[in-house]
Design an enzyme around this catalytic site. Structure first.
Site, short mmCIF file in Angstrom:
data_model
loop_
_atom_site.label_atom_id
_atom_site.label_comp_id
_atom_site.label_asym_id
_atom_site.label_seq_id
_atom_site.Cartn_x
_atom_site.Cartn_y
_atom_site.Cartn_z
CD GLU A 78 43.73 33.68 38.86
OE1 GLU A 78 43.36 32.55 38.56
OE2 GLU A 78 44.58 33.92 39.75
NE ARG A 117 49.61 38.53 49.95
CZ ARG A 117 48.58 38.23 49.13
NH1 ARG A 117 47.34 38.28 49.55
NH2 ARG A 117 48.82 37.88 47.88
CE LYS A 154 41.20 37.12 43.70
NZ LYS A 154 41.52 37.57 42.35
P1 ATP Z 1 43.83 36.26 46.71
O1 ATP Z 1 44.90 35.36 47.21
O2 ATP Z 1 43.12 37.03 47.75
O3 ATP Z 1 42.91 35.58 45.77
P2 ATP Z 1 45.41 37.19 44.61
O4 ATP Z 1 46.73 37.76 44.84
O5 ATP Z 1 45.33 35.80 44.10
O6 ATP Z 1 44.58 37.39 45.92
P3 ATP Z 1 44.88 38.58 42.24
O7 ATP Z 1 43.59 38.85 41.56
O8 ATP Z 1 45.82 37.65 41.59
O9 ATP Z 1 44.54 38.09 43.68
O10 ATP Z 1 45.62 39.94 42.63
C1 ATP Z 1 45.59 41.13 41.90
C2 ATP Z 1 46.59 42.07 42.48
O11 ATP Z 1 46.25 42.42 43.83
C3 ATP Z 1 47.98 41.43 42.56
O12 ATP Z 1 48.92 42.36 42.10
C4 ATP Z 1 48.15 41.11 44.01
O13 ATP Z 1 49.48 41.12 44.37
C5 ATP Z 1 47.34 42.20 44.69
N1 ATP Z 1 46.88 41.78 46.02
C6 ATP Z 1 46.14 40.70 46.32
N2 ATP Z 1 45.96 40.59 47.65
C7 ATP Z 1 46.59 41.65 48.22
C8 ATP Z 1 46.77 42.12 49.57
N3 ATP Z 1 46.26 41.46 50.61
N4 ATP Z 1 47.48 43.24 49.76
C9 ATP Z 1 47.99 43.92 48.72
N5 ATP Z 1 47.86 43.54 47.45
C10 ATP Z 1 47.18 42.42 47.18
MG MG Z 2 45.47 34.72 42.50
#
Ligand code: ATP
Ligand code: MG
Length: 542
Positions: free
Chosen positions: A30, A256, A266
């Site tokens: 995102e 994760r 983020k």
């Molecule tokens: P955050 O909660 O840190 O904002 P998010 O999952 O909302 O992370 P996205 O941009 O939606 O962030 O994630 C993009 C991809 O990265 C998704 O497939 C997500 O599952 C993966 N991802 C995010 N954080 C992790 C993590 N800590 N370990 C492994 N994969 C991750």
């Molecule tokens: Mg997200």
């Protein structure tokens, strides 16, 4: 050979011919912030899985929320993926599929599988039930198909305000899986979208949109994190009920990455930036890929880390010392050593000729002899590190103290005879003598000394700034992690003249101190700032 459970699944799919032997993955961020080390794990997994099987991986921006486009985030995401050494097949936007998603929703209504629901948000929540209590059906659940079709069209045409109604999938209000209790699949939001402008005032929910995005792109294995495990039945429901795609992508969840001393969301990282707690998204303390890069980490170290932690099915927390171990392992074979002294103390060798300068040949790397040697000037006045002198030595201190003889690495044995102090009691110089017989490389075996210290010639010393970093998060007495208010120091230091040739982004080992990088943003000839990548000691145990 499968090297993790995801690859085992893929191996089986290849064997059964499920996707005609194809492997197509995607990385779906995102664009609402910079990527962090957790994303790096997902990037490595998605891109290297595709690579391993001769497949492809898309970079797909998940922009189904009408967010404001931020060019800065888009740019950083692409820079980070490339820096890690990966190249996407296609760069895509989820919002480009809004038409198909809308058609799919209309199709579901026509099949009696979705309905317009006018319960308020609070009522919807109340009707949903709990883990131990079944949900209650919405009074709008069995409204005529024609009515739902008309209302959904009105929603799309902007005839209803935000929150007035939603479109819900008609599944099962008594399902033990709450995600299956008639989840909302479309909501009204009169917001301008960066890509589609004001064309839409209804937006699909993630659980409805994501399987469709995957299916349209022909994704075979949709890898996501464990929180989505309970959403998988809904992922499959959407694809089965719409039924337009065959074969269908399959969702696979992995744990994760969580790291000690590290905050990884983020939203939280953005707050640190907005509050000025750190100096931007690429502050060298930040766990963002941009921060880690500026800190001096290499992509090789990150990939190595990714391989070592593996891919698990259960959540856990990885010790950050493993990441530090990976960068040490990578740098020790690559970077040259330089003499740098912090908190410098002046040494005057009273029996060394006033005008003499000797050039001592010192190895660039203890680990890699092929990295050769350099000539380091040595003369009557030198700087040594503040850590290498104690006026009253503690027990087992073998470095410099009055009356003690130590080896100046690559030079001579030197004895400290007298400490000269100013009126304020501060040390101004150590008066020492050297033994000309003990010159390094001449095979002197007369006696041994216990301490070896490094030094910098005073006349040619290069003033530098050294930034040492601590963790952003530290444990308090209760074992809980909180922000570290003391995670940064910048100190003045002296370096041997060879360091003057460094350019921004160059890495070195500062002898006995750690690995450092000339800061990529702020380093120049008048401001020689080095970031400590990592210290030399490893606390990580195999
Ligand atoms: P955050 O909660 O840190 O904002 P998010 O999952 O909302 O992370 P996205 O941009 O939606 O962030 O994630 C993009 C991809 O990265 C998704 O497939 C997500 O599952 C993966 N991802 C995010 N954080 C992790 C993590 N800590 N370990 C492994 N994969 C991750
Ligand atoms: Mg997200």
């Amino acid at each position: 050979m499968a090297d993790n459970f995801i690859h085992s699944i893929i191996d089986k799919d290849i064997e059964s011919g499920k996707y005609g032997g194809e492997v197509y993955t995607r990385f779906p961020p995102e664009p609402n912030g910079y990527l962090h080390i957790g994303h790096a794990k997902s990037i490595c997994l998605n891109f290297s899985t595709a690579k391993k099987y001769g497949g492809k991986c898309n970079l797909r921006y998940d922009d189904t929320n009408p967010i404001k486009e931020d060019e800065e985030y888009i740019k950083s995401i692409e820079e980070d993926v490339k820096w890690l050494g990966f190249q996407w097949d296609k760069r895509l936007w989820a919002s480009d599929y809004f038409d198909t998603m809308y058609e799919g929703a209309v199709d579901l209504i026509k099949k009696g599988k979705a309905y317009a629901c006018e319960l308020t948000a609070d009522e919807t929540k109340e009707y949903r039930g709990t883990l131990i209590c079944a949900g209650k059906e919405s009074p709008y659940r069995n409204r005529p198909i024609e009515e739902s079709l008309r209302l959904f069209e009105e929603m799309k045409d902007g005839k209803h305000p935000d929150g007035a109604m939603v479109l819900r999938a008609k599944i099962d209000m008594s399902s033990p899986n709450i995600n299956m209790r008639d989840p909302v699949i479309y909501r009204i939001s009169h917001a301008t979208h960066h890509n589609t402008g004001d064309k839409w005032c209804i937006y699909p929910m993630y659980d409805y949109a994501h399987p469709i995005e995957d299916a349209i792109e022909g994704i075979t294995h949709s890898i996501c994190t464990l929180e989505f495990e309970d959403h998988r039945p809904l992922y499959e429901w959407v694809l089965n009920e719409i039924g337009w795609w065959n074969p269908q992508p399959q969702q696979i969840e992995f744990a994760r990455l969580n790291l000690t001393n590290t905050i990884m969301s983020k939203r939280h990282l953005k707050k640190l930036v907005d509050d000025g707690f750190v100096d931007g998204w690429d502050d060298p303390r930040m766990p963002t890929i941009a921060g880690i890069r500026r800190r001096g980490y290499t992509p090789e170290a990150i990939l190595d880390f990714g391989n070592r932690i593996g891919v698990a099915k259960a959540n856990s927390k990885v010790d950050i010392s493993l990441l530090e171990h990976c960068i040490r392992e990578d740098l020790k074979a690559k970077v040259a050593s330089r003499n740098v002294v912090e908190k410098p103390i002046k040494v005057i060798i009273t029996n060394y000729p006033e005008d003499l300068v000797e050039y001592m040949e010192i190895e660039n790397s203890r680990e890699v002899p092929e990295m050769g040697t350099r000539l380091v000037p040595f003369s009557r006045e030198l700087w040594i590190d503040g850590e290498d002198f104690q006026e009253i030595p503690q027990k087992k201190y073998f470095r410099m103290f009055p009356g003690n003889e130590v080896r100046f690495k690559g030079a001579y044995f030197i004895t400290c005879n007298e400490v000269v102090k100013g009126d304020d009691g501060k040390i101004e110089a150590l008066l020492c003598t050297y033994d000309p017989e003990t010159k390094s490389g001449t095979g002197f075996e007369g006696r041994k000394v216990k301490g070896t210290i490094h030094w910098v010639d005073a006349k040619t010393a290069v003033p530098i700034k050294v930034r040492n970093y601590g963790y952003l998060m530290v444990e308090n007495e209760d074992g809980e992690e909180g922000y570290n208010q003391d995670s940064y120091e910048c100190i003045d230091a002296y370096a041997e003249p060879a360091l003057a040739e460094a350019g921004a982004g160059d890495r070195f080992q500062f002898f006995r101190h750690g690995y450092y990088i000339a800061d990529s943003k702020q380093y120049d000839e008048n401001n020689r700032v080095f970031n400590r990548i990592v210290d030399l000691k490893s606390s990580w145990k195999k």
